[in-house]
Structures are given as structure tokens and as C-alpha cells.
Design a protein around this motif. Structure first.
Motif, short mmCIF file in Angstrom:
data_model
loop_
_atom_site.label_atom_id
_atom_site.label_comp_id
_atom_site.label_asym_id
_atom_site.label_seq_id
_atom_site.Cartn_x
_atom_site.Cartn_y
_atom_site.Cartn_z
N THR A 1 -0.20 -1.54 4.96
CA THR A 1 0.81 -0.70 4.60
C THR A 1 0.38 0.11 3.45
O THR A 1 -0.65 -0.16 2.54
CB THR A 1 2.06 -1.43 4.02
N SER A 2 1.24 1.24 2.96
CA SER A 2 0.83 1.98 1.97
C SER A 2 0.96 1.19 0.50
O SER A 2 -0.03 1.50 -0.28
CB SER A 2 1.80 3.00 1.65
N HIS A 3 1.51 0.12 0.44
CA HIS A 3 1.57 -0.49 -0.73
C HIS A 3 0.19 -1.57 -0.83
O HIS A 3 -0.28 -1.61 -1.84
CB HIS A 3 2.83 -1.63 -0.71
N ASP A 4 0.12 -2.13 0.46
CA ASP A 4 -1.46 -2.83 0.60
C ASP A 4 -2.52 -1.91 0.00
O ASP A 4 -3.57 -2.32 -0.69
CB ASP A 4 -1.54 -3.42 1.84
N LEU B 1 -2.88 -0.12 -18.91
CA LEU B 1 -1.85 -0.33 -17.57
C LEU B 1 -1.83 1.23 -16.97
O LEU B 1 -1.83 1.39 -15.89
CB LEU B 1 -0.67 -1.07 -17.87
N GLY B 2 -1.76 2.20 -18.08
CA GLY B 2 -1.84 3.53 -17.57
C GLY B 2 -2.98 3.79 -17.07
O GLY B 2 -2.73 4.97 -15.89
N SER C 1 4.06 5.34 -11.44
CA SER C 1 4.61 5.02 -12.69
C SER C 1 3.98 3.33 -12.74
O SER C 1 3.76 2.71 -12.01
CB SER C 1 5.97 4.82 -12.65
N LYS C 2 3.80 3.00 -14.24
CA LYS C 2 3.02 2.10 -14.48
C LYS C 2 4.01 0.69 -14.53
O LYS C 2 3.61 -0.03 -13.95
CB LYS C 2 2.59 1.83 -16.09
N TYR C 3 5.34 1.11 -14.40
CA TYR C 3 6.42 0.00 -14.17
C TYR C 3 6.22 -0.34 -12.71
O TYR C 3 6.66 -1.62 -12.47
CB TYR C 3 7.70 0.57 -14.70
N HIS C 4 6.44 0.71 -11.91
CA HIS C 4 6.36 0.39 -10.39
C HIS C 4 5.07 -0.24 -10.08
O HIS C 4 5.37 -1.25 -9.24
CB HIS C 4 6.50 1.71 -9.60
N GLU D 1 3.97 -8.53 -7.26
CA GLU D 1 4.66 -9.09 -5.94
C GLU D 1 3.71 -9.28 -4.94
O GLU D 1 3.73 -10.25 -4.19
CB GLU D 1 5.63 -8.07 -5.25
N LYS D 2 2.62 -8.51 -4.85
CA LYS D 2 1.56 -8.74 -3.84
C LYS D 2 0.39 -9.65 -3.96
O LYS D 2 -0.11 -10.37 -3.07
CB LYS D 2 0.95 -7.41 -3.45
#
Length: 276
Positions: free
Chosen positions: A170-173, A193-194, A203-206, A213-214
Motif C-alpha cells: 500500500t502507499s503507507h507500506d 523527526l522532521g 507531516s511529522k505527526y502523521h 502503527e506499522k
């Protein structure tokens, strides 16, 4: 501190004479454990005494002497003593190159990975433990050890593996894989992190939420784990502590010592002594 609350960690590492791509480990834990982490090697774990709690395959498991723990490279896992008496265990760390050679010889060049992090097989567990005990005490010849360990690991892959398919990410993977690559390529730098989120254009928070999560790890934890993994490789090759600290992105030797002991239970200096 009460006597039965005493923290005990006694460990040793060694390489069998037959192969540079195998590292063996034996340890006894009491009131001790390791937070979630990853290795760059295929890892096989065996409990010889006691029981332990583990985070494997994305959840908590209770393990005993008939359990074989099988972890693929970059898979998140953790362990903790179940009772104050602790547990004793062996670990076998197999470099991907070693596993690749086995696959080419025995599995029609198909790339395999362990299908489950927990494999219950008392016969194979006892067989592996016996092999390791004989090698530890220098009671096995090189050819005996090599034949036994290769045959037993082949049996383990035959019973607990799947062919590694080309995954449909997926795009997240894809984003997480890019983040890991960026971290691995920049271990010696003081990453923020940035820096990583800017590389991914999110965004760094996302990114922080998505990475945890992954992987079950924070980006900072993953960075420190990969620095420790690189430091192990350098120390096994005989690199100095001060150069290892610099090459792996630690502030100084003291920072390396603190992080290394937290991750492995022993100092980097003692770790190096096992190999030289």
C-alpha cells in the motif's frame, strides 16, 4: 531490593568455527527483559529452563521449553521473564547470506521466510538445544556440528516457512519502507523527526502515528535499534569502541555504552571480547 527481585542477566556470545555467518548466544535472565526491537538476522530462540512472556507476531505469547521462536529480519519482537526464577535460553543468529545459500541448495532457490514466530515442536527444539550444548562445550567436531545445524535448520524451514512473495504494498507500506531506508542510510547523523517526514513529504505527526502503527516502534526507537545492530557488526570485526560510537551516530563512547547495555544487557566492550 528483595532477593527474589534481584535483576540477573548472564550472557555469552560466540561464533562456531565453521561459518562467519552464524552467531550463537546463551543467556540467563531473572527479572529482566528487552523492549520491542528488531534484528537484521534471522533469529532462532530456544528456552532450556523456565518460561517467558514474549511479544511475537504482533501479540503477547507465553513460551516454554517446547517452543522454537523464529523471527525474520526486521520483525518486531520483545521478551520478558515470566517468573522471578527467570529463564535460560539459546539464540541462533543467521545472516541473510547464510539463509540464502540454504535456500539455493535445498528449496529450488525460492526465497523463504518463517511463517510464524512461534513453532511448537519438542523434537526439533531438543535437537537444536543438544547441538548447541555440544558446540558450547567443544564436544562436537566441526563436521558434526555443521551437518547437524544445517539439517535441523532445513527441517525448521520445511515445517515453518512460506515462499516470500512479491508483496503488493500500500502507499503507507511504501512510505514506511522509504523511512526505514532513509534511517539506515543516515545512522551516523543526528536525525530529527522532521528530517524523515520532510523526506516523505508528510507531516511529522502523521508520520509518527503511521510508523508506530506499522512497526510497533517509534522512529527514535527504530533508529537506536539499527545503530546498535550496526555497532554489533563493527565490534565483531574488531573496530574500536570510540570509532564504533562515531560511525553509528552516538554522541560519544559513554552514549554507546549506555544504549548498548540497555539493548543487549552487556557493555559493548564485553560484547567485543567474545569475538576477539
Amino acid at each position: 531490593m528483595k532477593k527474589n527481585d534481584e535483576v540477573i542477566y548472564d550472557a555469552k556470545f560466540w561464533k562456531p568455527d565453521i561459518n562467519e555467518d552464524i552467531v550463537l548466544h546463551k543467556a540467563h535472565f531473572s527479572n529482566y527483559g528487552f523492549d520491542k526491537h528488531v534484528h537484521e538476522d534471522y533469529t532462532i530462540g530456544l528456552i532450556t529452563e523456565g518460561r517467558m512472556d514474549a511479544f511475537v507476531d504482533g501479540g503477547k505469547q507465553e513460551l516454554n521449553k517446547s517452543t522454537i521462536i523464529t523471527i525474520n529480519p526486521d520483525e518486531t519482537h520483545a521478551c520478558q521473564t515470566k517468573h522471578s526464577k527467570g529463564y535460560t535460553h539459546y539464540s541462533i543468529y543467521l545472516k541473510p547470506n547464510f539463509v540464502k545459500k540454504l535456500e539455493e541448495e535445498n528449496f529450488n532457490k525460492q526465497e523463504l521466510y518463517f511463517s510464524s514466530g512461534i513453532f511448537q515442536n519438542e523434537y526439533l527444539a531438543n535437537r537444536l538445544i543438544n547441538i548447541l550444548k555440544l558446540n558450547e562445550s567443544n564436544q562436537s567436531t566441526k563436521i558434526d556440528f555443521e551437518c547437524e545445524v544445517v539439517n535441523t535448520i532445513n527441517s525448521l524451514f520445511e515445517n515453518n516457512s512460506k515462499i516470500k512473495q512479491v508483496p503488493s504494498f500500500t502507499s503507507h507500506d511504501n512510505m514506511i519502507n522509504r523511512a526505514k531506508e532513509y534511517i539506515n542510510d543516515n545512522l551516523s547523523f543526528d536525525l530529527q523527526l522532521g528530517d524523515i517526514s520532510d523526506e516523505l513529504d508528510i507531516s511529522k505527526y502523521h508520520f509518527l502515528r503511521l510508523f508506530k502503527e506499522k512497526t510497533f516502534l517509534s522512529p527514535h526507537s527504530y533508529l537506536m535499534i539499527k545503530r546498535i545492530e550496526k555497532s554489533k557488526q563493527l565490534l565483531q570485526k574488531g573496530e574500536s569502541l570510540i570509532n564504533t560510537a562515531h560511525m553509528c551516530g552516538f554522541n560519544d563512547q559513554s552514549h554507546l555504552n549506555r544504549r548498548f547495555k540497555l539493548a543487549t544487557g552487556i557493555t559493548p566492550g564485553n560484547y567485543k571480547k567474545f569475538f576477539h
